[in-house]
Design a protein around this motif. Structure first.
Motif, PDB file in Angstrom:
ATOM      1  N   UNK A  25       0.842  -1.188   0.000  1.00  0.00           N
ATOM      2  CA  UNK A  25       0.000   0.000   0.000  1.00  0.00           C
ATOM      3  C   UNK A  25       0.882   1.244   0.000  1.00  0.00           C
ATOM      4  N   UNK A  26       0.506   2.221  -0.814  1.00  0.00           N
ATOM      5  CA  UNK A  26       1.174   3.526  -0.838  1.00  0.00           C
ATOM      6  C   UNK A  26       0.154   4.583  -0.431  1.00  0.00           C
ATOM      7  N   UNK A  27       0.528   5.400   0.547  1.00  0.00           N
ATOM      8  CA  UNK A  27      -0.242   6.587   0.907  1.00  0.00           C
ATOM      9  C   UNK A  27       0.448   7.745   0.201  1.00  0.00           C
ATOM     10  N   UNK A  28      -0.253   8.385  -0.717  1.00  0.00           N
ATOM     11  CA  UNK A  28       0.354   9.332  -1.641  1.00  0.00           C
ATOM     12  C   UNK A  28      -0.295  10.704  -1.560  1.00  0.00           C
ATOM     13  N   UNK A  29       0.513  11.713  -1.251  1.00  0.00           N
ATOM     14  CA  UNK A  29       0.047  13.099  -1.297  1.00  0.00           C
ATOM     15  C   UNK A  29      -0.011  13.516  -2.765  1.00  0.00           C
ATOM     16  N   UNK A  30      -0.834  14.495  -3.089  1.00  0.00           N
ATOM     17  CA  UNK A  30      -0.925  14.925  -4.477  1.00  0.00           C
ATOM     18  C   UNK A  30       0.051  16.039  -4.808  1.00  0.00           C
ATOM     19  N   UNK A  31       0.164  17.028  -3.957  1.00  0.00           N
ATOM     20  CA  UNK A  31       1.021  18.181  -4.244  1.00  0.00           C
ATOM     21  C   UNK A  31       2.354  18.012  -3.543  1.00  0.00           C
ATOM     22  N   UNK A  32       3.362  17.621  -4.308  1.00  0.00           N
ATOM     23  CA  UNK A  32       4.704  17.374  -3.782  1.00  0.00           C
ATOM     24  C   UNK A  32       5.682  18.352  -4.425  1.00  0.00           C
ATOM     25  N   UNK A  33       6.849  18.559  -3.820  1.00  0.00           N
ATOM     26  CA  UNK A  33       7.777  19.561  -4.339  1.00  0.00           C
ATOM     27  C   UNK A  33       8.240  19.304  -5.773  1.00  0.00           C
ATOM     28  N   UNK A  34       8.259  18.050  -6.200  1.00  0.00           N
ATOM     29  CA  UNK A  34       8.775  17.734  -7.534  1.00  0.00           C
ATOM     30  C   UNK A  34       7.728  17.129  -8.470  1.00  0.00           C
ATOM     31  N   UNK A  84      -0.258  12.190 -11.011  1.00  0.00           N
ATOM     32  CA  UNK A  84       0.487  11.794 -12.205  1.00  0.00           C
ATOM     33  C   UNK A  84       1.410  10.610 -11.897  1.00  0.00           C
ATOM     34  N   UNK A  85       2.038  10.639 -10.734  1.00  0.00           N
ATOM     35  CA  UNK A  85       2.976   9.587 -10.330  1.00  0.00           C
ATOM     36  C   UNK A  85       2.259   8.252 -10.107  1.00  0.00           C
ATOM     37  N   UNK A  86       0.983   8.309  -9.770  1.00  0.00           N
ATOM     38  CA  UNK A  86       0.213   7.079  -9.533  1.00  0.00           C
ATOM     39  C   UNK A  86       0.253   6.156 -10.742  1.00  0.00           C
ATOM     40  N   UNK A  87       0.234   6.728 -11.930  1.00  0.00           N
ATOM     41  CA  UNK A  87       0.283   5.907 -13.149  1.00  0.00           C
ATOM     42  C   UNK A  87       1.582   5.116 -13.228  1.00  0.00           C
ATOM     43  N   UNK A 128      -1.668  -1.095  -3.908  1.00  0.00           N
ATOM     44  CA  UNK A 128      -2.847  -0.247  -3.744  1.00  0.00           C
ATOM     45  C   UNK A 128      -2.382   1.166  -3.412  1.00  0.00           C
ATOM     46  N   UNK A 129      -3.061   2.150  -3.970  1.00  0.00           N
ATOM     47  CA  UNK A 129      -2.698   3.549  -3.759  1.00  0.00           C
ATOM     48  C   UNK A 129      -3.855   4.279  -3.086  1.00  0.00           C
ATOM     49  N   UNK A 137      -5.474   7.503 -13.208  1.00  0.00           N
ATOM     50  CA  UNK A 137      -4.092   7.037 -13.082  1.00  0.00           C
ATOM     51  C   UNK A 137      -3.924   5.889 -12.094  1.00  0.00           C
ATOM     52  N   UNK A 138      -5.016   5.331 -11.596  1.00  0.00           N
ATOM     53  CA  UNK A 138      -4.920   4.116 -10.808  1.00  0.00           C
ATOM     54  C   UNK A 138      -5.040   4.239  -9.309  1.00  0.00           C
TER      55      UNK A 138
END
Length: 123
Positions: free
Chosen positions: A47-56, A61-64, A74-75, A93-94
């Protein structure tokens, strides 16, 4: 269960790590997408917990890339910018689940239970 937190706010990383460790998860965290590429390779999280607005870049977009290279991962996207457009982009993007900030411990635990059981609600 191995989890990876990708968030530029260190307090969020600590909070999520604490919640997930209470559930027996092995947690790692990184604060940008460049480090996430390396961490994904090294950790191979379920499992990945993913923020949307990151410095880079944007997590949506990265989820894809995550789904392409780690299709079984799982994201769960966690973001303060909870708009219809963000959700639609994330879904395309998944991203499996979308949790707005601020979030509660229960929201995190319910999301984790959903992805563990495979009964992911429709976004």
């Amino acid at each position: 269960m191995k989890t990876l937190i990708i968030d530029d706010e260190i307090d969020i990383c600590y909070l999520l790590s604490g919640i997930l460790k209470q559930k027996g998860c092995l947690t790692n965290y990184v604060n940008n997408l460049a480090d996430a590429v390396v961490a994904l390779r090294n950790v191979a999280p379920a499992v990945v917990f993913l923020d949307n607005h990151l410095p880079d870049g944007f997590g949506a977009d990265f989820a894809a890339a995550i789904k392409k290279d780690y299709p079984g991962t799982k994201i769960i996207m966690i973001t303060a910018y909870d708009t219809i457009e963000d959700r639609q982009q994330a879904i395309r993007n998944g991203v499996d689940l979308f949790i707005p900030k601020p979030f509660s411990k229960d929201a995190i635990l319910n999301a984790l239970a959903s992805v563990q059981s495979g009964s992911i609600p429709q976004l």
